[in-house]
Design an enzyme around this catalytic site. Structure first.
Site, PDB file in Angstrom:
ATOM      1  N   LYS A  47       0.867  -1.179   0.000  1.00 21.14           N
ATOM      2  CA  LYS A  47       0.000   0.000   0.000  1.00 21.14           C
ATOM      3  C   LYS A  47       0.906   1.232   0.000  1.00 21.14           C
ATOM      4  CE  LYS A  47      -3.792   2.524   0.831  1.00 21.14           C
ATOM      5  NZ  LYS A  47      -4.667   2.804  -0.326  1.00 21.14           N
ATOM      6  N   THR A  48       0.479   2.276  -0.664  1.00 21.15           N
ATOM      7  CA  THR A  48       1.312   3.479  -0.745  1.00 21.15           C
ATOM      8  C   THR A  48       1.547   4.083   0.636  1.00 21.15           C
ATOM      9  OG1 THR A  48       0.456   3.958  -2.952  1.00 21.15           O
ATOM     10  CG2 THR A  48       1.466   5.782  -1.761  1.00 21.15           C
ATOM     11  N   ASN A  71     -13.413   3.837  -5.297  1.00 17.04           N
ATOM     12  CA  ASN A  71     -12.852   3.950  -3.947  1.00 17.04           C
ATOM     13  C   ASN A  71     -12.414   5.386  -3.701  1.00 17.04           C
ATOM     14  OD1 ASN A  71      -9.770   4.355  -3.414  1.00 17.04           O
ATOM     15  ND2 ASN A  71      -9.859   3.163  -5.328  1.00 17.04           N
ATOM     16  N   ASN A 129       3.962   6.532  -6.612  1.00 14.93           N
ATOM     17  CA  ASN A 129       2.545   6.732  -6.909  1.00 14.93           C
ATOM     18  C   ASN A 129       2.323   8.223  -7.156  1.00 14.93           C
ATOM     19  OD1 ASN A 129      -0.196   6.968  -7.030  1.00 14.93           O
ATOM     20  ND2 ASN A 129      -0.624   5.874  -5.108  1.00 14.93           N
ATOM     21  N   CYS A 132      -2.609   9.086  -7.497  1.00 15.06           N
ATOM     22  CA  CYS A 132      -3.773   8.845  -6.631  1.00 15.06           C
ATOM     23  C   CYS A 132      -4.787   9.972  -6.807  1.00 15.06           C
ATOM     24  CB  CYS A 132      -3.353   8.756  -5.160  1.00 15.06           C
ATOM     25  SG  CYS A 132      -4.790   8.541  -4.083  1.00 15.06           S
ATOM     26  N   ASN A 193      -3.736   3.545 -12.869  1.00 17.51           N
ATOM     27  CA  ASN A 193      -4.404   3.756 -11.596  1.00 17.51           C
ATOM     28  C   ASN A 193      -5.888   3.986 -11.915  1.00 17.51           C
ATOM     29  OD1 ASN A 193      -5.045   4.410  -8.890  1.00 17.51           O
ATOM     30  ND2 ASN A 193      -3.036   5.337  -8.564  1.00 17.51           N
ATOM     31  N   THR A 194      -6.657   4.399 -10.964  1.00 12.96           N
ATOM     32  CA  THR A 194      -8.102   4.495 -11.175  1.00 12.96           C
ATOM     33  C   THR A 194      -8.490   5.755 -11.962  1.00 12.96           C
ATOM     34  OG1 THR A 194      -8.251   5.569  -9.028  1.00 12.96           O
ATOM     35  CG2 THR A 194      -8.696   3.205  -9.101  1.00 12.96           C
ATOM     36  N   GLY A 245      -8.795  -3.762 -14.295  1.00 12.77           N
ATOM     37  CA  GLY A 245      -9.947  -4.640 -14.494  1.00 12.77           C
ATOM     38  C   GLY A 245      -9.624  -6.044 -14.946  1.00 12.77           C
TER      39      GLY A 245
HETATM   40  C1  SIN Z   1      -6.347   5.470  -2.083  1.00 18.55           C
HETATM   41  O1  SIN Z   1      -5.824   5.124  -0.999  1.00 18.55           O
HETATM   42  O2  SIN Z   1      -7.065   6.485  -2.144  1.00 18.55           O
HETATM   43  C2  SIN Z   1      -6.137   4.667  -3.312  1.00 18.55           C
HETATM   44  C3  SIN Z   1      -4.740   4.708  -3.784  1.00 18.55           C
HETATM   45  C4  SIN Z   1      -4.547   5.271  -5.148  1.00 18.55           C
HETATM   46  O3  SIN Z   1      -5.505   5.502  -5.883  1.00 18.55           O
HETATM   47  O4  SIN Z   1      -3.390   5.488  -5.530  1.00 18.55           O
END
Ligand code: SIN
Length: 300
Positions: A47-48, A71, A129, A132, A193-194, A245
């Site tokens: 996790k970051t 998220n 990262n 985010c 990433n998202t 995905g």
């Molecule tokens: C998050 O903790 O908000 C997700 C991590 C990310 O999107 O890099």
């Protein structure tokens, strides 16, 4: 014998986890040594972490979408010191190479994180990262090629370990960002990433998520991720870790056909924590049936 090398790090196969989508420490507590015997990934991405501890965003933090989720976690973590003191000793015994993901609110913060993690032999690679969507300024570096290059240049001298840049799909031209990262000394890029998204409370019409907006992941974004991976892979020489995905070996193979050297599993691990094992097995079967072995004797 390692099946593949990623930035000089031997891996037994090409399936990683997306940062923050599999809690190896909690899984070890739940499953004990059985987790090590059948660890679902060929390298583990943490996790970051940030320099200071973070609580993350207020709840609610998740919203289910058709074929995916949003998220808005907000990078909760123990901070650099807490990570080094309590998480790293628990992650170090994992049976696969460890990649530590770091995020800084400035280039100097990023450099401090990289320098501190570089000191630790347990860490095989670093992931920056810069993508985010859930923290203020989270995307500032990674959405812009020039900012990305400055960030990589700033940290490059702090470590000889491989540096992976985690890219955002929320950029005008992700391939230009990848090229800038490569030019500044990144050893690999990972994407996507998202995608930035939003959900409204059906009762009030207000944003549902505590952080107001979030990041969309899962099969809903796979076609977008695949296109971006193909665009990036055709623009850079460094290895590309593809994600977005992926829920089957067939889909993982698509990302590798599009130019990825390795793939990462994210949202699917929430549905099935052993998804990494299944996807790796499906990918190996597919490679055999095609008469090719994309995971064997590949060195990048
Ligand atoms: C998050 O903790 O908000 C997700 C991590 C990310 O999107 O890099």
């Amino acid at each position: 014998m390692a099946a593949l090398e990623l930035c000089g790090v031997p891996l037994r196969g090409p399936v990683l986890n997306g940062s923050g989508t599999f809690d190896a420490i909690a899984a070890r507590r739940a499953f004990g040594d059985a987790l090590f015997e059948r660890f679902p990934f060929d390298a583990f991405v943490s996790k970051t972490i940030t320099l200071e501890p973070r609580q993350g965003n207020p709840p609610p933090r998740l919203w289910e979408t058709p074929a995916g989720m949003i998220n808005s976690i907000g990078l909760p973590n123990k901070g650099l010191e807490g990570f080094l003191a309590s998480d790293l000793p628990e992650l170090a015994p994992l049976p696969v190479p460890l990649v530590v993901s770091v995020m800084g609110f400035s280039r100097d913060e990023l450099a401090q994180l990289v320098a501190a993690v570089d000191d630790r032999d347990e860490v095989a690679m670093l992931e920056l990262n810069v993508s985010c969507p859930n923290v203020e300024t989270g995307l500032v570096m990674g959405a812009d090629p020039a900012e990305t290059a400055l960030a990589v240049e700033r940290v490059r001298s702090e470590t000889a370990k491989p540096l992976v840049l985690k890219l955002t799909p929320n950029a005008t031209d992700p391939a230009a960002v990848a090229a800038a990262a490569e030019g500044a000394g990144a050893d690999a890029v990972s994407l996507v990433n998202t995608l930035k998204g939003m959900a409204l409370d059906p009762e009030t019409g207000d944003p549902w998520l505590g952080g107001r907006t979030g990041g969309v992941s899962g099969p809903a974004i796979r076609a977008i991720a695949l296109e971006q991976v193909a665009a990036v892979a055709s623009r850079v020489e460094i290895p590309v870790i593809g994600m977005g995905g992926i829920a089957s070996g067939r889909q993982a193979a698509d990302f590798m056909d599009a130019g990825a050297t390795a793939v990462a599993i994210g949202t699917e691990s929430f549905r099935d924590p052993a998804a990494g094992c299944r996807i790796a097995a499906e990918l190996a079967d597919l490679s055999l049936s095609r008469g090719t072995r994309p995971t064997s004797s590949t060195t990048v």
